[in-house]
Design a protein around this motif. Structure first.
Motif, short mmCIF file in Angstrom:
data_model
loop_
_atom_site.label_atom_id
_atom_site.label_comp_id
_atom_site.label_asym_id
_atom_site.label_seq_id
_atom_site.Cartn_x
_atom_site.Cartn_y
_atom_site.Cartn_z
N SER A 1 0.80 -1.37 -0.13
CA SER A 1 0.20 -0.23 -0.57
C SER A 1 0.78 1.69 0.15
CB SER A 1 -0.93 0.25 1.32
OG SER A 1 -0.04 -0.12 2.20
N THR A 2 1.76 1.26 0.29
CA THR A 2 3.24 2.47 0.05
C THR A 2 4.40 2.01 -0.59
OG1 THR A 2 4.31 1.58 2.12
CG2 THR A 2 2.47 2.89 2.68
N THR A 3 5.24 2.84 -1.03
CA THR A 3 6.08 2.91 -1.34
C THR A 3 7.16 3.68 -0.63
OG1 THR A 3 5.63 2.49 -3.97
CG2 THR A 3 7.65 3.60 -3.59
N LEU A 4 8.95 2.60 -0.76
CA LEU A 4 9.95 3.94 0.63
C LEU A 4 10.48 4.41 -0.69
CD1 LEU A 4 10.72 4.64 2.76
CD2 LEU A 4 12.52 2.45 3.01
N TYR A 5 10.88 5.31 -0.82
CA TYR A 5 11.65 6.24 -1.40
C TYR A 5 13.02 6.23 -1.15
CZ TYR A 5 8.09 6.45 -5.31
OH TYR A 5 7.00 6.61 -6.04
N GLU A 6 13.97 6.07 -1.44
CA GLU A 6 15.08 7.20 -0.40
C GLU A 6 16.11 7.86 -1.77
OE1 GLU A 6 17.78 3.53 0.48
OE2 GLU A 6 16.74 2.79 1.50
N ILE A 7 15.91 9.01 -1.76
CA ILE A 7 16.48 10.24 -2.83
C ILE A 7 17.84 10.33 -2.17
CG2 ILE A 7 15.60 12.41 -3.02
CD1 ILE A 7 13.32 11.38 -2.89
N ASP A 8 18.44 10.53 -2.88
CA ASP A 8 20.11 11.14 -2.72
C ASP A 8 19.82 12.45 -3.03
OD1 ASP A 8 22.65 11.97 -3.10
OD2 ASP A 8 23.64 10.28 -3.79
N VAL A 9 19.61 13.88 -1.94
CA VAL A 9 20.69 15.05 -2.40
C VAL A 9 21.56 15.74 -1.92
CG1 VAL A 9 17.38 15.52 -1.50
CG2 VAL A 9 19.57 15.36 0.38
N GLY A 10 22.55 14.66 -2.16
CA GLY A 10 23.68 15.44 -2.61
C GLY A 10 25.02 14.48 -1.11
N ASP A 11 24.14 15.74 -0.21
CA ASP A 11 25.25 15.22 0.81
C ASP A 11 25.13 14.09 2.51
OD1 ASP A 11 26.65 17.57 0.17
OD2 ASP A 11 25.65 18.57 0.49
N ARG A 12 23.41 13.65 1.64
CA ARG A 12 22.57 13.02 2.71
C ARG A 12 22.05 11.97 2.49
NH1 ARG A 12 20.17 14.00 7.85
NH2 ARG A 12 22.23 15.38 8.12
N ILE A 13 21.02 11.05 2.05
CA ILE A 13 19.70 10.12 1.71
C ILE A 13 18.98 10.45 2.57
CG2 ILE A 13 19.08 8.03 0.63
CD1 ILE A 13 20.94 8.76 -0.46
N LEU A 14 17.76 11.44 1.55
CA LEU A 14 16.41 11.48 2.52
C LEU A 14 15.79 9.73 2.25
CD1 LEU A 14 16.31 14.87 1.84
CD2 LEU A 14 17.14 13.74 3.72
N LYS A 15 14.80 9.53 3.51
CA LYS A 15 13.37 8.20 3.18
C LYS A 15 12.23 9.20 2.98
CE LYS A 15 17.20 4.51 5.29
NZ LYS A 15 15.95 4.07 6.82
N VAL A 16 11.71 8.75 2.25
CA VAL A 16 10.09 9.56 1.79
C VAL A 16 9.09 8.05 1.55
CG1 VAL A 16 8.69 11.18 0.94
CG2 VAL A 16 11.03 10.99 0.76
N GLN A 17 7.96 8.17 3.35
CA GLN A 17 7.36 6.97 2.60
C GLN A 17 6.13 7.36 1.54
OE1 GLN A 17 6.49 3.85 5.05
NE2 GLN A 17 4.13 4.49 5.75
N GLN A 18 5.06 7.11 0.94
CA GLN A 18 4.15 7.34 0.10
C GLN A 18 2.91 6.47 -0.06
OE1 GLN A 18 5.03 8.84 -3.93
NE2 GLN A 18 4.40 11.66 -2.67
N GLN A 19 1.84 7.38 0.33
CA GLN A 19 0.76 6.10 -0.06
C GLN A 19 0.30 5.72 -1.33
OE1 GLN A 19 -0.69 5.52 3.20
NE2 GLN A 19 -2.14 4.18 2.14
N ARG A 20 0.46 4.55 -1.92
CA ARG A 20 0.02 4.84 -3.04
C ARG A 20 -1.64 4.07 -3.51
NH1 ARG A 20 3.91 2.07 -6.26
NH2 ARG A 20 2.82 0.65 -7.43
N SER A 21 -1.48 5.73 -4.41
CA SER A 21 -3.29 5.54 -5.35
C SER A 21 -2.68 5.67 -6.57
CB SER A 21 -4.00 6.26 -4.44
OG SER A 21 -3.45 8.12 -4.69
N ASN A 22 -3.76 5.81 -7.37
CA ASN A 22 -3.81 6.06 -9.10
C ASN A 22 -3.52 7.72 -8.66
OD1 ASN A 22 -4.65 3.66 -10.03
ND2 ASN A 22 -7.29 3.73 -9.48
#
Length: 388
Positions: free
Chosen positions: A341-362
């Motif tokens: 039901s969710t997706t966890l993104y690991e996003i590289d912003v240059g100096d660190r990795i940020l974790k973002v969890q989004q609810q999946r929907s259309n």
């Protein structure tokens, strides 16, 4: 009538006798208090001065990584370990130096500890028989215990014919049939598969709610603790880092250890200072705007060291045209972890990795590895931690 339980486990041709339970009747029945509890094994300090108050009828969890002292604490409460220092009270009585069979507690182990040569009914009634409970009463209480754990009619089955989940329920029934004031559970679901464990978590909590017995539960599994507990004590290196209800610990951690151990988080550590009327956290590589209501002004005079924690579900990936957050970066998706039901993104912003969890929907755009995007959070969606 006093009750006692003696359990015998056969393994590698050796017998281990585990003792528990002699009943008491008094006000505050089922409450537990630990005062300055300390346990040493030679030069190793396993439990280092713990103070805890556990309410009667509470589902209380000791949560922490391996080696943090949670199981040793449980064994001290059960009387299976003798404290080096401190005091243990159960139902208002000092039991620090009482043998295990003189305490009104029962314990469920991860390994179940069932008699392989006995039937289900004989396993459950063993403690009652040792305490001279009449045959008719034993049969009635075994029947009630099996109904409680939803295994009615299993009394004549062999233990070897049971599944792992059924064995764990029988171990629960055997501990509950003697009507303890405090039930101690040492990672009882650790050896079960995930789906069965999740189902039994709900059943355990329902049983505890129905009976009103004090449960003290040991686990390293954060999801187990969050699902079942009324309150949690997070332990680390023999000490209690924080005690509180589930939501309080998750949303308002008081240490970086609690923030990082109890679920995923994004942690920013640095020095707080005022800048153009705002409060910033200087993390060397980036500045983060803090929640001004959570930072005391007197702590900023000396540029106090602190941390700011933001849970992945509080992070925002703004859609085109949406207003930007207090703190924004541009980054690249390094990984997209599908969780149903969710997706966890690991996003590289240059100096660190940020974790973002989004609810999946259309209506929500899904991203893939390598996608460029903006990511951020509002300062009110995080928590300031001032380390002692």
């Amino acid at each position: 009538m006093p009750r006692s339980l003696r359990q015998s486990v056969r393994a590698d041709h050796q017998y281990y006798y585990l003792f528990a339970i002699e009943g008491v009747t008094m006000e505050g029945k089922g409450s537990v208090r630990l005062e300055g509890l300390r346990k040493e094994f030679g030069d190793v300090v396993a439990v280092d001065g713990i103070d805890l108050e556990i309410n009667a009828g509470e589902f209380f969890t000791l949560l922490g990584p391996s080696g943090c002292g949670k199981t040793t604490t449980l064994r001290c409460i059960a009387g299976l370990e003798t404290p080096t220092a401190g005091r243990i009270s159960i139902s208002g009585d000092d039991v620090t130096h009482l043998r295990a069979n003189n305490r009104n507690t029962s314990i469920v182990f991860q390994e179940w500890a069932l008699f392989p040569h006995m039937s289900v009914g004989e396993n459950i009634s063993f403690g009652l028989e040792m305490n001279d409970v009449t045959k008719s009463e034993r049969e009635e209480r075994v029947k009630d215990a099996l109904e409680l754990v939803e295994l009615s009619g299993y009394q004549d089955r062999k233990v070897s014919a049971l599944s792992g989940g059924q064995k764990q329920r029988i171990a629960m029934a055997r501990s509950l049939v003697i009507e303890p004031d405090v039930l101690l559970l040492d990672e009882p679901l650790a050896s079960l598969d995930r789906s069965l464990s999740e189902r039994l978590q709900v059943e355990l909590k329902n049983i505890q709610d129905d009976l009103g017995v004090t449960f003290i539960y040991v686990t390293h599994d954060q999801e187990e603790a969050l699902t079942m507990s009324d309150r949690i004590a997070v332990m680390n290196d023999g000490k209690v880092e924080q005690v509180g209800p589930v939501t309080e610990l998750y949303e308002h951690p008081k240490s970086t250890f609690v923030a990082e151990f109890l679920g995923e988080t994004n942690l920013f550590e640095g020095t707080a200072h005022r800048e153009n009327g705002h409060i910033k956290l200087d993390c060397d590589e980036i500045n983060v705007e803090l929640n001004t209501g959570a930072v005391d002004s007197d702590r900023l005079a000396d540029n106090a060291s602190c941390a700011f924690t933001v849970r992945p579900e509080s992070m925002i990936i703004p859609e085109e045209g949406e207003e930007e957050c207090d703190n924004m970066w541009t980054g690249t998706v390094q990984d997209a972890i599908y969780k149903g039901s969710t997706t966890l993104y690991e996003i590289d912003v240059g100096d660190r990795i940020l974790k973002v969890q989004q609810q999946r929907s259309n209506s929500v755009r899904m991203y893939s590895e390598g996608d460029q995007l903006s990511v951020g959070f509002n300062s009110n969606d995080g928590e300031v931690i001032r380390e002692p």
